[in-house]
Design an enzyme around this catalytic site. Structure first.
Site, PDB file in Angstrom:
ATOM      1  CB  CYS A 280      12.196 -51.622 -11.840  1.00  8.84           C
ATOM      2  SG  CYS A 280      12.064 -51.676 -10.043  1.00  8.84           S
TER       3      CYS A 280
HETATM    4  N1  LIG Z   1      16.231 -55.641  -8.492  1.00  5.76           N
HETATM    5  C1  LIG Z   1      15.698 -54.829  -9.383  1.00  5.76           C
HETATM    6  O1  LIG Z   1      14.687 -55.174 -10.030  1.00  5.76           O
HETATM    7  C2  LIG Z   1      16.300 -53.464  -9.649  1.00  5.76           C
HETATM    8  C3  LIG Z   1      15.748 -52.687 -10.674  1.00  5.76           C
HETATM    9  C4  LIG Z   1      16.287 -51.412 -10.939  1.00  5.76           C
HETATM   10  C5  LIG Z   1      17.346 -50.955 -10.186  1.00  5.76           C
HETATM   11  N2  LIG Z   1      17.856 -51.715  -9.179  1.00  5.76           N
HETATM   12  C6  LIG Z   1      19.015 -51.176  -8.446  1.00  5.76           C
HETATM   13  O2  LIG Z   1      20.168 -51.893  -8.868  1.00  5.76           O
HETATM   14  C7  LIG Z   1      21.080 -52.051  -7.773  1.00  5.76           C
HETATM   15  C8  LIG Z   1      21.280 -53.535  -7.546  1.00  5.76           C
HETATM   16  O3  LIG Z   1      20.037 -54.116  -7.247  1.00  5.76           O
HETATM   17  P1  LIG Z   1      19.839 -55.689  -7.058  1.00  5.76           P
HETATM   18  O4  LIG Z   1      18.399 -55.888  -6.816  1.00  5.76           O
HETATM   19  O5  LIG Z   1      20.503 -56.397  -8.149  1.00  5.76           O
HETATM   20  O6  LIG Z   1      20.638 -55.864  -5.671  1.00  5.76           O
HETATM   21  P2  LIG Z   1      20.982 -57.155  -4.820  1.00  5.76           P
HETATM   22  O7  LIG Z   1      20.700 -58.392  -5.611  1.00  5.76           O
HETATM   23  O8  LIG Z   1      20.347 -57.007  -3.496  1.00  5.76           O
HETATM   24  O9  LIG Z   1      22.576 -56.992  -4.668  1.00  5.76           O
HETATM   25  C9  LIG Z   1      23.142 -55.878  -4.040  1.00  5.76           C
HETATM   26  C10 LIG Z   1      24.629 -55.863  -4.366  1.00  5.76           C
HETATM   27  O10 LIG Z   1      25.247 -54.811  -3.615  1.00  5.76           O
HETATM   28  C11 LIG Z   1      26.298 -55.367  -2.815  1.00  5.76           C
HETATM   29  N3  LIG Z   1      26.384 -54.603  -1.575  1.00  5.76           N
HETATM   30  C12 LIG Z   1      25.399 -54.387  -0.664  1.00  5.76           C
HETATM   31  N4  LIG Z   1      25.843 -53.594   0.320  1.00  5.76           N
HETATM   32  C13 LIG Z   1      27.141 -53.327   0.044  1.00  5.76           C
HETATM   33  C14 LIG Z   1      28.153 -52.565   0.705  1.00  5.76           C
HETATM   34  N5  LIG Z   1      27.904 -51.919   1.848  1.00  5.76           N
HETATM   35  N6  LIG Z   1      29.380 -52.493   0.136  1.00  5.76           N
HETATM   36  C15 LIG Z   1      29.636 -53.125  -1.033  1.00  5.76           C
HETATM   37  N7  LIG Z   1      28.735 -53.877  -1.702  1.00  5.76           N
HETATM   38  C16 LIG Z   1      27.501 -53.958  -1.168  1.00  5.76           C
HETATM   39  C17 LIG Z   1      25.891 -56.815  -2.575  1.00  5.76           C
HETATM   40  O11 LIG Z   1      27.018 -57.566  -2.224  1.00  5.76           O
HETATM   41  P3  LIG Z   1      26.924 -58.910  -1.355  1.00  5.76           P
HETATM   42  O12 LIG Z   1      26.574 -60.012  -2.311  1.00  5.76           O
HETATM   43  O13 LIG Z   1      28.284 -59.022  -0.787  1.00  5.76           O
HETATM   44  O14 LIG Z   1      25.842 -58.690  -0.319  1.00  5.76           O
HETATM   45  C18 LIG Z   1      25.333 -57.156  -3.972  1.00  5.76           C
HETATM   46  O15 LIG Z   1      26.366 -57.343  -4.908  1.00  5.76           O
HETATM   47  C19 LIG Z   1      20.437 -51.324  -6.588  1.00  5.76           C
HETATM   48  O16 LIG Z   1      20.905 -50.016  -6.527  1.00  5.76           O
HETATM   49  C20 LIG Z   1      18.952 -51.347  -6.931  1.00  5.76           C
HETATM   50  O17 LIG Z   1      18.245 -50.294  -6.318  1.00  5.76           O
HETATM   51  C21 LIG Z   1      17.372 -52.977  -8.908  1.00  5.76           C
END
Ligand SMILES: NC(=O)c1ccc[n+]([C@@H]2O[C@H](COP(=O)([O-])OP(=O)(O)OC[C@H]3O[C@@H](n4cnc5c(N)ncnc54)[C@H](OP(=O)(O)O)[C@@H]3O)[C@@H](O)[C@H]2O)c1
Length: 345
Positions: free
Chosen positions: A150
């Site tokens: 982001c």
């Molecule tokens: N948030 C942002 O603004 C943003 C922007 C750009 C990119 N990203 C990237 O996009 C991805 C998702 O981000 P997010 O912020 O949406 O994440 P998030 O809301 O924290 O969710 C993480 C997801 O990964 C799952 N997870 C975590 N550890 C795991 C494991 N060991 N095995 C299987 N599943 C697992 C979680 O499942 P549970 O629900 O079971 O915990 C959840 O579905 C990440 O790689 C992040 O770096 C995020």
């Protein structure tokens, strides 16, 4: 109809992705994968989806890719993603990965910053960086996209025009960046508790944020020079939105220490560089980008001003849309030959 799956369906980014995909006329969501084993409906996890998408979530497997999908969005954290991506990419399924696992062309750089061995050498070598404004032709031809971070999206789009024309010192750039709390994900962390982050602004990961090498790496590749930045992110008490204020030093002509450029020249340069890009909007005169204008949209708003001895570039995006799920759909549209704006405007 393109059949798509989301692996990591409980993530914040997945909710945004689902909302966009439900508006997309060329796509049907056929699979939602989660790590839990109780097979909840997605509308039980995100009640806002009730009656819109009540699909049952399946438990993700590392052994076998689910059947009946043409394209997989992987919304898992870095170092976890690469355990799943080869299952899909190796079976002819197009993949857009949200983590950092496929954003670097240099495996050793990834391993240094993510402190993990990369287990999918073929994937990291062949993946394309999913920033359509800079890599559209490569995205058209690939089956594996590393969706950008982001902060990196906002910073790269802001700096690319000036760096491409060689008008600023590429190793003297300061990026002061601010993000809403959803940028830290849904998983609770101490600094994202309400009482910790509400009514508070705080810098974090100073000198060690992992988006810093990504910005330098991609801009160095794209503009054929060594790019080096000072990157300071801040957490601010908003749900979503990113604002970057970037201080660049113009290259000096002769003995003149003033910038050789004027506001209108810089504006003309940005206008030419982004031409008809549907998701980059340039501010005019004294108008400045605001997070309020870009949240829930796939736009990146940019302004540039020339001061006594700096060029200040300011950009704003929604971290969850242009910084993640909107950009992923933009990439899907490019990969699949759909109109790039479908589902996003
Ligand atoms: N948030 C942002 O603004 C943003 C922007 C750009 C990119 N990203 C990237 O996009 C991805 C998702 O981000 P997010 O912020 O949406 O994440 P998030 O809301 O924290 O969710 C993480 C997801 O990964 C799952 N997870 C975590 N550890 C795991 C494991 N060991 N095995 C299987 N599943 C697992 C979680 O499942 P549970 O629900 O079971 O915990 C959840 O579905 C990440 O790689 C992040 O770096 C995020």
């Amino acid at each position: 109809m393109l059949k798509v799956g989301i692996i990591g369906a409980t993530a914040y980014t997945s909710l945004e992705l689902i909302k966009i995909l439900l508006r997309h006329p060329e796509v049907k969501i056929t699979y939602l994968g989660v790590r839990r084993t109780d097979r909840p409906k997605i509308s039980d996890i995100f009640p806002t989806l009730k009656n819109l998408l009540d699909l049952t979530c399946e438990t993700i497997e590392q052994k076998e890719a689910p059947k009946d999908i043409d394209l997989a969005f992987i919304t898992l954290p870095p170092t976890i993603s690469m355990q799943y991506v080869p299952l899909f990419a190796g079976n002819g399924i197009k993949v857009i990965d949200f983590s950092a696992d496929y954003r670097f062309r240099d495996k050793s750089l990834y391993e240094k910053w993510y402190k993990a061995q990369h287990t999918d050498s073929k994937g990291i070598e062949t993946a394309v960086y999913g920033l359509p404004e800079l890599f559209r032709n490569e995205i058209k031809k690939t089956n594996l996209v590393g969706n950008p971070g982001c902060y990196t999206t906002a910073t790269i789009l802001a700096l690319a025009p000036l760096l491409s024309k060689g008008l600023i010192h590429s190793e003297d750039i300061i990026v002061d960046a601010k993000s809403g709390v959803s940028g830290r994900g849904r998983e609770p962390k101490e600094d994202t508790h309400y009482c910790e982050c509400n009514e508070n602004i705080e810098a974090y990961s100073v000198g060690s944020h992992r988006h810093s090498p990504e910005i330098e790496h991609i801009l160095s590749i794209k503009t054929n020079q060594k790019v080096s930045i000072q990157f300071v992110p801040h957490l601010i008490p908003m749900n979503r939105g990113i604002l970057c204020t970037i201080y660049a030093k113009p290259k000096v002509v002769g003995a003149n220490v003033r910038s050789p450029l004027h506001d209108d020249e810089v504006h003309k340069l940005y206008k030419e560089f982004y031409g008809k890009e549907p998701f980059v909007r340039l501010k005019e005169g004294n108008e400045m980008p605001r997070t309020k204008d870009v949240i829930f949209t796939n736009f990146c708003d940019i302004a540039a001003k020339v001061t006594e001895n700096r060029i200040i570039i300011i950009s704003a995006i929604d971290n969850l849309i242009k910084g993640a799920s909107g950009q992923a759909v933009q990439n899907m549209n490019v990969m699949c030959g759909f109109d790039e704006k479908t589902g996003l405007l």
